[in-house]
Write an enzyme that holds these catalytic residues in place. Structure first.
Site, PDB file in Angstrom:
ATOM      1  N   ASP A  90     -24.375  42.185  23.858  1.00  0.00           N
ATOM      2  CA  ASP A  90     -25.138  41.916  22.638  1.00  0.00           C
ATOM      3  C   ASP A  90     -25.030  43.130  21.731  1.00  0.00           C
ATOM      4  OD1 ASP A  90     -27.131  40.898  20.771  1.00  0.00           O
ATOM      5  OD2 ASP A  90     -27.901  39.698  22.428  1.00  0.00           O
ATOM      6  N   ASN A 128     -22.418  32.261  24.832  1.00  0.00           N
ATOM      7  CA  ASN A 128     -23.636  31.867  24.132  1.00  0.00           C
ATOM      8  C   ASN A 128     -23.766  32.434  22.721  1.00  0.00           C
ATOM      9  OD1 ASN A 128     -26.694  31.278  23.848  1.00  0.00           O
ATOM     10  ND2 ASN A 128     -26.636  33.527  23.902  1.00  0.00           N
ATOM     11  N   TYR A 176     -21.076  27.026  10.061  1.00  0.00           N
ATOM     12  CA  TYR A 176     -21.600  27.028  11.426  1.00  0.00           C
ATOM     13  C   TYR A 176     -21.217  25.727  12.135  1.00  0.00           C
ATOM     14  CZ  TYR A 176     -25.129  27.183  15.180  1.00  0.00           C
ATOM     15  OH  TYR A 176     -25.782  27.192  16.400  1.00  0.00           O
ATOM     16  N   LYS A 193     -18.901  25.075  15.436  1.00  0.00           N
ATOM     17  CA  LYS A 193     -19.465  24.414  16.609  1.00  0.00           C
ATOM     18  C   LYS A 193     -18.706  23.144  16.970  1.00  0.00           C
ATOM     19  CE  LYS A 193     -22.686  27.290  17.764  1.00  0.00           C
ATOM     20  NZ  LYS A 193     -22.641  27.987  19.067  1.00  0.00           N
ATOM     21  N   THR A 199     -37.028  29.385  19.585  1.00  0.00           N
ATOM     22  CA  THR A 199     -36.797  30.809  19.828  1.00  0.00           C
ATOM     23  C   THR A 199     -37.551  31.619  18.770  1.00  0.00           C
ATOM     24  OG1 THR A 199     -34.862  30.968  18.390  1.00  0.00           O
ATOM     25  CG2 THR A 199     -34.480  30.254  20.665  1.00  0.00           C
TER      26      THR A 199
END
Length: 255
Positions: free
Chosen positions: A42, A95, A160, A164, A195
């Protein structure tokens, strides 16, 4: 929160990208709880260090490796470091992503390239990095993360959703290319996951009401719900599952 216990995951070497926050943090926590040896990548250093510290009492405490996945040299060096210290990666969880909103008129060629780099390109090159070891040992699991968004056609997310959608094609191609070597490749498509980032930026009370009314199950999906699917797909319980998409969307698509 409840996760099944998968004995086949104990001791497995697992790499999770974007593991410091949100769904990624739930993935790190879930796999660490299975006794796996987790390495997570990350750029959110403070959050990742805090997560690492919170799981220090795990059987194998997760290891945070700072890495900007848009930098392919850094990506390659990080995977080389993992292989040198721990050996072959058994499970790769692709992810990491960024769902920043954008208007059609504002997209420049540079911004296009950045969005593809942060949402799509690294998934291929992470898979490329772990594939030789998986092929050599005759087994492995790669789990890519797609999104329900492009199936729904949501506004202000064209780049995006483009990335995807491509990830589903990537998943099917990798599954075919690697299947003969015992490597399974699947794709998880999350719905509207609660989240901290989504709550802070997009999921106001009006949007939350819209989400709940669109789902078959009128309950918000939590990161650990997505982690539960990833644990199953990474385990030997999913030994004959490959080249497929798995939705965790509370029945939103097609509702």
């Amino acid at each position: 929160m409840e996760h099944a216990i998968y004995p086949s995951l104990a001791g497995k070497r697992v790499v999770i990208t974007g593991g410091g926050t949100g769904i990624g943090a739930a993935l790190v926590t879930g796999f660490a709880g299975q006794g796996a040896k987790v390495f997570f990548l990350d750029i959110a250093e403070a959050e990742s260090r805090a997560l690492e510290a919170s799981l220090k009492d795990s059987a194998f405490p997760p290891v945070f490796l700072p890495c900007n996945l848009m930098d392919l040299d850094a990506l390659s060096a990080t995977f080389a470091r993992i292989h040198e210290s721990a050996g072959t990666v058994d499970v790769l969880i692709n992810n990491a992503a960024n769902d920043d909103r954008h208007a059609l008129a504002d997209v420049s060629p540079t911004y296009w390239d950045e969005r593809m780099a942060v949402n799509l390109r690294h998934q291929f090159f992470c898979a490329q990095a772990v594939a030789p070891g998986m092929r050599e040992q005759g087994r492995g699991a790669i789990i890519n993360f797609g999104s329900i968004s492009w199936h729904l056609g949501l506004p202000n997310l064209t780049l995006y959703m483009t990335a995807k959608a491509a990830i589903e094609g990537l998943t099917h191609g990798l599954a075919r290319d690697l299947g003969a070597h015992g490597v399974r490749v699947n794709c998880i498509l999350p719905g509207a996951i609660r989240t901290p980032r989504q709550t802070r930026l997009w999921h106001n009370p009006e949007e939350e009401a819209n989400i709940l009314s669109s789902q078959c199950l009128p309950k918000r999906i939590e990161p650990h719900d997505v982690a539960a699917m990833a644990l199953f797909l990474a385990s030997d319980s999913a030994a004959m599952c490959t080249g497929r998409n798995y939705y965790v969307d509370a029945g939103w698509l097609g509702a």
